[in-house]
Design a protein around this motif. Structure first.
Motif, PDB file in Angstrom:
ATOM      1  N   GLY A 133       0.846  -1.183   0.000  1.00 60.65           N
ATOM      2  CA  GLY A 133       0.000   0.000   0.000  1.00 60.65           C
ATOM      3  C   GLY A 133       0.878   1.229   0.000  1.00 60.65           C
ATOM      4  O   GLY A 133       1.662   1.432   0.926  1.00 60.65           O
ATOM      5  N   VAL A 134       0.788   2.018  -1.048  1.00 65.09           N
ATOM      6  CA  VAL A 134       1.590   3.242  -1.155  1.00 65.09           C
ATOM      7  C   VAL A 134       0.663   4.427  -0.935  1.00 65.09           C
ATOM      8  O   VAL A 134      -0.218   4.702  -1.762  1.00 65.09           O
ATOM      9  N   GLN A 135       0.839   5.097   0.212  1.00 60.70           N
ATOM     10  CA  GLN A 135      -0.022   6.206   0.612  1.00 60.70           C
ATOM     11  C   GLN A 135      -1.496   5.795   0.590  1.00 60.70           C
ATOM     12  O   GLN A 135      -2.370   6.581   0.243  1.00 60.70           O
ATOM     13  N   ALA A 136      -1.766   4.529   0.933  1.00 54.83           N
ATOM     14  CA  ALA A 136      -3.143   4.021   0.848  1.00 54.83           C
ATOM     15  C   ALA A 136      -3.419   2.980   1.932  1.00 54.83           C
ATOM     16  O   ALA A 136      -4.156   2.025   1.700  1.00 54.83           O
ATOM     17  N   HIS A 137      -2.849   3.183   3.117  1.00 53.87           N
ATOM     18  CA  HIS A 137      -2.946   2.150   4.147  1.00 53.87           C
ATOM     19  C   HIS A 137      -4.392   1.901   4.578  1.00 53.87           C
ATOM     20  O   HIS A 137      -4.791   0.750   4.772  1.00 53.87           O
ATOM     21  N   TYR A 197       6.124  -2.899   5.146  1.00 54.82           N
ATOM     22  CA  TYR A 197       5.066  -2.152   5.829  1.00 54.82           C
ATOM     23  C   TYR A 197       5.560  -0.780   6.275  1.00 54.82           C
ATOM     24  O   TYR A 197       6.525  -0.659   7.028  1.00 54.82           O
ATOM     25  N   SER A 198       4.853   0.246   5.819  1.00 50.23           N
ATOM     26  CA  SER A 198       5.242   1.613   6.166  1.00 50.23           C
ATOM     27  C   SER A 198       4.099   2.386   6.820  1.00 50.23           C
ATOM     28  O   SER A 198       4.171   3.604   6.951  1.00 50.23           O
ATOM     29  N   GLY A 199       3.055   1.672   7.212  1.00 49.29           N
ATOM     30  CA  GLY A 199       1.925   2.331   7.855  1.00 49.29           C
ATOM     31  C   GLY A 199       2.219   2.645   9.311  1.00 49.29           C
ATOM     32  O   GLY A 199       3.246   2.248   9.871  1.00 49.29           O
ATOM     33  N   PRO A 200       1.316   3.343   9.968  1.00 44.14           N
ATOM     34  CA  PRO A 200       1.517   3.704  11.377  1.00 44.14           C
ATOM     35  C   PRO A 200       1.382   2.488  12.278  1.00 44.14           C
ATOM     36  O   PRO A 200       0.669   1.533  11.954  1.00 44.14           O
TER      37      PRO A 200
END
Length: 297
Positions: A133-137, A197-200
């Motif tokens: 998900g790229v800027q779409a978490h 994973y780059s989400g919060p």
């Protein structure tokens, strides 16, 4: 790819249909007809799914992915005269390869339609799936949630669990045998890895809800997760992931020493964050990978 429900009984779109298709799939809506006609010829989505199914059946250990949603990606401009002849045919089509980027992105509706079909296929064939998900978490979570809606697990209370255990004292082997025999096609993948994973960290809690019937894993790479200013957020995310649900990856497109170096780098980084001894960390990550790929507990 185009949806046959919109253009039935055809495998090739007319020029006008091609323009109409791309105007519905791209955002903002393009008005440059020449630009749209220069884009690749759309093909039926069912053909792509048939090809994917063929490969999965031919390679029983193959995964689906990575697949996902991307709010950032922009469509490259068309090839200039001579560029298409000079390009390296060994590279995957669709890459930028030095071209300028257009202002157009693929709409979320179109991306979700493609992703949902891939997720359903993974569930039907029982394959693990790598999702990005790229800027779409948030949209990724909601899309995955759609696939298991109505199939959530019932979480018994402690009292109910004690009663069940007293009434059915089965061994671990018995439980594994029952689970294996009862496994049937589902609309959701049985195991999902959230790639690099780059989400919060807060979103991780959503994925760990015991009612979710899929096993959710989180992978990290030094290239994506530990090479920017948001490293502190990544470290918090790593700490929030259960030890048995964390994976590593190189996020590199070629195998070899460079890939091995990236893998070692991220192994050492995760061991540092988790407070693991190196040998313990390597064994834990290996066990997690086998669980993700083969459903080995």
């Amino acid at each position: 790819m185009f949806d046959e429900q919109t253009y039935p009984n055809t495998t090739t779109l007319t020029p006008d249909q091609k323009v109409e298709h791309y105007q519905s799939a791209l955002t903002p809506t393009p008005t440059d007809r020449d630009f749209l006609l220069a884009l690749p010829e759309p093909r039926p989505f069912s053909v792509f799914l048939q090809e994917t199914r063929y490969y999965l059946e031919r390679y029983p250990l193959a995964l689906i992915g990575e697949v996902g949603l991307d709010k950032q990606f922009r469509i490259p401009e068309a090839w200039l005269p001579g560029q298409s002849i000079e390009r390296d045919d060994g590279l995957t089509q669709g890459g930028r390869e030095g071209r300028n980027l257009s202002p157009y992105r693929v709409s979320m509706d179109h991306q979700k339609k493609v992703l949902l079909a891939q997720l359903h296929l993974a569930g039907e064939l029982g394959r693990a799936t790598s999702v990005h998900g790229v800027q779409a978490h948030g949209v990724v979570f909601n899309t995955l949630q759609e696939t298991w809606k109505g199939h959530e697990r019932k979480v018994p209370s402690k009292r109910e669990r004690r009663k069940q255990e007293a009434a059915n004292p089965t061994t671990t082997e018995d439980k594994d045998q029952v689970a294996s025999e009862e496994r049937k096609p589902t609309p959701y993948p049985p195991r999902i890895c959230l790639h690099s994973y780059s989400g919060p960290p807060e979103t991780i809690k959503q994925y760990l809800d015991p009612r979710i019937p899929a096993k959710i894993f989180f992978s990290f790479s030094s290239v994506i997760n530990f090479s920017h200013a948001g490293v502190a957020k990544t470290e918090d995310a790593v700490k929030a992931v259960p030890d048995d649900r964390i994976l590593i990856e190189s996020d590199l497109h070629t195998a070899g020493e460079r890939m091995d170096g990236y893998l070692e780098e991220v192994v050492r980084k995760l061991c540092e964050i988790k407070g693991w001894e190196l040998e313990h960390g390597v064994k834990q990550l290996a066990a997690n990978w086998k669980n993700f790929v083969f459903d080995n507990e």
